[in-house]
Write a protein that holds these residues in place. Structure first.
Motif, PDB file in Angstrom:
ATOM      1  N   LEU A  41       0.829  -1.204   0.000  1.00 29.59           N
ATOM      2  CA  LEU A  41       0.000   0.000   0.000  1.00 29.59           C
ATOM      3  C   LEU A  41       0.864   1.256   0.000  1.00 29.59           C
ATOM      4  O   LEU A  41       0.604   2.197  -0.756  1.00 29.59           O
ATOM      5  N   ALA A  42       1.919   1.270   0.815  1.00 26.78           N
ATOM      6  CA  ALA A  42       2.807   2.438   0.876  1.00 26.78           C
ATOM      7  C   ALA A  42       3.481   2.685  -0.471  1.00 26.78           C
ATOM      8  O   ALA A  42       3.562   3.825  -0.938  1.00 26.78           O
ATOM      9  N   ARG A  43       3.936   1.624  -1.115  1.00 26.65           N
ATOM     10  CA  ARG A  43       4.613   1.778  -2.410  1.00 26.65           C
ATOM     11  C   ARG A  43       3.622   2.163  -3.501  1.00 26.65           C
ATOM     12  O   ARG A  43       3.981   2.868  -4.456  1.00 26.65           O
ATOM     13  N   TYR A  44       2.382   1.685  -3.372  1.00 20.27           N
ATOM     14  CA  TYR A  44       1.344   2.057  -4.341  1.00 20.27           C
ATOM     15  C   TYR A  44       1.026   3.552  -4.236  1.00 20.27           C
ATOM     16  O   TYR A  44       0.878   4.237  -5.252  1.00 20.27           O
ATOM     17  N   MET A  45       0.933   4.048  -2.994  1.00 17.02           N
ATOM     18  CA  MET A  45       0.592   5.453  -2.799  1.00 17.02           C
ATOM     19  C   MET A  45       1.770   6.379  -3.110  1.00 17.02           C
ATOM     20  O   MET A  45       1.580   7.508  -3.555  1.00 17.02           O
ATOM     21  N   PHE A  46       2.994   5.921  -2.864  1.00 13.88           N
ATOM     22  CA  PHE A  46       4.193   6.759  -3.042  1.00 13.88           C
ATOM     23  C   PHE A  46       5.234   5.983  -3.850  1.00 13.88           C
ATOM     24  O   PHE A  46       6.259   5.556  -3.316  1.00 13.88           O
ATOM     25  N   PRO A  47       4.966   5.773  -5.157  1.00 17.11           N
ATOM     26  CA  PRO A  47       5.823   4.907  -5.983  1.00 17.11           C
ATOM     27  C   PRO A  47       7.251   5.412  -6.174  1.00 17.11           C
ATOM     28  O   PRO A  47       8.150   4.620  -6.475  1.00 17.11           O
ATOM     29  N   ASN A  48       7.478   6.698  -5.997  1.00 14.73           N
ATOM     30  CA  ASN A  48       8.815   7.250  -6.236  1.00 14.73           C
ATOM     31  C   ASN A  48       9.638   7.422  -4.968  1.00 14.73           C
ATOM     32  O   ASN A  48      10.800   7.841  -5.028  1.00 14.73           O
ATOM     33  N   ALA A  49       9.057   7.097  -3.837  1.00 15.67           N
ATOM     34  CA  ALA A  49       9.768   7.277  -2.569  1.00 15.67           C
ATOM     35  C   ALA A  49      10.769   6.145  -2.354  1.00 15.67           C
ATOM     36  O   ALA A  49      10.436   4.966  -2.556  1.00 15.67           O
ATOM     37  N   PRO A  50      11.992   6.465  -1.949  1.00 20.07           N
ATOM     38  CA  PRO A  50      12.951   5.404  -1.590  1.00 20.07           C
ATOM     39  C   PRO A  50      12.414   4.589  -0.420  1.00 20.07           C
ATOM     40  O   PRO A  50      11.631   5.096   0.396  1.00 20.07           O
ATOM     41  N   LEU A  51      12.821   3.329  -0.358  1.00 20.78           N
ATOM     42  CA  LEU A  51      12.335   2.433   0.700  1.00 20.78           C
ATOM     43  C   LEU A  51      13.510   1.877   1.482  1.00 20.78           C
ATOM     44  O   LEU A  51      14.477   1.374   0.899  1.00 20.78           O
ATOM     45  N   VAL A  52      13.430   1.953   2.806  1.00 21.05           N
ATOM     46  CA  VAL A  52      14.477   1.390   3.666  1.00 21.05           C
ATOM     47  C   VAL A  52      13.805   0.601   4.785  1.00 21.05           C
ATOM     48  O   VAL A  52      12.636   0.822   5.106  1.00 21.05           O
ATOM     49  N   SER A  53      14.568  -0.298   5.370  1.00 22.46           N
ATOM     50  CA  SER A  53      14.042  -1.120   6.454  1.00 22.46           C
ATOM     51  C   SER A  53      14.503  -0.610   7.808  1.00 22.46           C
ATOM     52  O   SER A  53      15.671  -0.232   7.981  1.00 22.46           O
ATOM     53  N   GLY A  54      13.586  -0.626   8.767  1.00 20.49           N
ATOM     54  CA  GLY A  54      13.931  -0.217  10.123  1.00 20.49           C
ATOM     55  C   GLY A  54      14.896  -1.160  10.802  1.00 20.49           C
ATOM     56  O   GLY A  54      15.385  -0.859  11.898  1.00 20.49           O
ATOM     57  N   ALA A  55      15.188  -2.291  10.184  1.00 18.59           N
ATOM     58  CA  ALA A  55      16.159  -3.221  10.754  1.00 18.59           C
ATOM     59  C   ALA A  55      17.575  -2.648  10.719  1.00 18.59           C
ATOM     60  O   ALA A  55      18.468  -3.154  11.402  1.00 18.59           O
ATOM     61  N   ASN A  56      17.772  -1.584   9.926  1.00 22.17           N
ATOM     62  CA  ASN A  56      19.096  -0.965   9.804  1.00 22.17           C
ATOM     63  C   ASN A  56      18.996   0.516  10.184  1.00 22.17           C
ATOM     64  O   ASN A  56      18.626   1.359   9.365  1.00 22.17           O
ATOM     65  N   GLN A  57      19.305   0.831  11.439  1.00 22.52           N
ATOM     66  CA  GLN A  57      19.188   2.205  11.945  1.00 22.52           C
ATOM     67  C   GLN A  57      20.067   3.169  11.149  1.00 22.52           C
ATOM     68  O   GLN A  57      19.627   4.265  10.790  1.00 22.52           O
ATOM     69  N   GLU A  58      21.304   2.789  10.843  1.00 19.71           N
ATOM     70  CA  GLU A  58      22.222   3.685  10.123  1.00 19.71           C
ATOM     71  C   GLU A  58      21.709   3.999   8.726  1.00 19.71           C
ATOM     72  O   GLU A  58      21.790   5.141   8.261  1.00 19.71           O
ATOM     73  N   GLU A  59      21.178   2.990   8.064  1.00 19.12           N
ATOM     74  CA  GLU A  59      20.646   3.199   6.715  1.00 19.12           C
ATOM     75  C   GLU A  59      19.450   4.144   6.746  1.00 19.12           C
ATOM     76  O   GLU A  59      19.306   5.013   5.872  1.00 19.12           O
ATOM     77  N   VAL A  60      18.601   3.999   7.739  1.00 17.95           N
ATOM     78  CA  VAL A  60      17.445   4.882   7.875  1.00 17.95           C
ATOM     79  C   VAL A  60      17.903   6.322   8.117  1.00 17.95           C
ATOM     80  O   VAL A  60      17.400   7.260   7.482  1.00 17.95           O
TER      81      VAL A  60
END
Length: 244
Positions: A41-60
């Motif tokens: 749903l998030a990617r459908y609503m915001f297809p151009n937004a970069p995606l990162v996982s909360g499993a990696n604090q530094e990457e976020v």
């Protein structure tokens, strides 16, 4: 673009909420069980937004410095949520559960709760049919048809177990005698042991035979005749295998 379908009113309300605030630099979070379509749903609503996982604090943290619009999945896995600066950014987060409610309230202007598939029967039917199409292609069963209503769906882990239910059903209903023999052979090869194995594993053949026969004929008398065994023997085996 990520595809997303829903006939669920609560999910449609989430989409309406996103559409109303899509141009604003405010942050939102979608909370719900795993495998219910939050990320889709998030990617459908915001297809151009970069995606990162909360499993990696530094990457976020690095992505927050580089982007004003960002999707953060598994937000509950972030080890230091309080340190995040989401001001003047459009952050769309997803989380399987709420950790610190006060922190969530402070970080996000909009908090959405997404219902599980058990609460979305219309969506479940649609997703089931997608998985049937996928499984028919992957298992090379395009020449066969399968009735979706015959599939016993397991929704304990939402789309994950739903997909598994579909694949198991299609495989079980497309096996021929040779496939069945191979499946039993490999099962016994891995499990056969003990001092009374013949009797122990006899139910592997007898139980499905009797259950299928009872469903097909609906009569113990008729089934005993089809199987060529005494009716009392059939009753005994029904009792031994705890068949209702």
């Amino acid at each position: 673009m990520e595809q997303f379908f829903t006939n669920s009113e609560p999910v449609q309300n989430i989409i309406k909420g996103f559409n109303l605030t899509k141009t604003l630099f405010v942050s939102s979070i979608i909370i719900g069980e795993p495998n219910i379509g939050k990320k889709s749903l998030a990617r459908y609503m915001f297809p151009n937004a970069p995606l990162v996982s909360g499993a990696n604090q530094e990457e976020v943290e690095r992505a927050l410095q580089e982007s004003d619009e960002l999707i953060i999945t598994d937000f509950e896995k972030l080890s230091n949520q309080e340190s995040l600066d989401l001001d003047n950014k459009r952050i769309i987060a997803t989380a399987n559960y709420v950790g610190n409610k006060q922190t969530i309230d402070n970080l996000f202007a909009f908090i959405y709760t997404m219902p599980s598939l058990k609460e979305r029967p219309e969506d479940t039917v649609y997703i089931r049919n997608l998985f049937i199409k996928e499984a028919r292609s992957n298992l090379m069963l395009e020449d066969k048809t399968f009735a979706g209503d015959d599939i016993q769906l397991n929704l304990s882990d939402n789309s994950k177990t739903l997909r598994r239910s579909v694949y198991h059903h299609l495989m079980n209903h497309s096996m021929d005698e040779s496939n069945i023999e191979q499946a039993i052979y490999h099962y016994l090869l891995n499990h056969l042991d003990g001092n009374n194995a013949y009797k122990d594993y006899l139910g592997l053949y007898e139980k499905p035979l009797i259950e299928a026969g009872l469903k097909k004929y609906g009569s113990q008398l008729q089934l005993s005749q089809v199987l060529g065994i005494n009716r009392n023997t059939l009753r005994k085996k029904i009792h031994e295998h705890h068949i209702d």
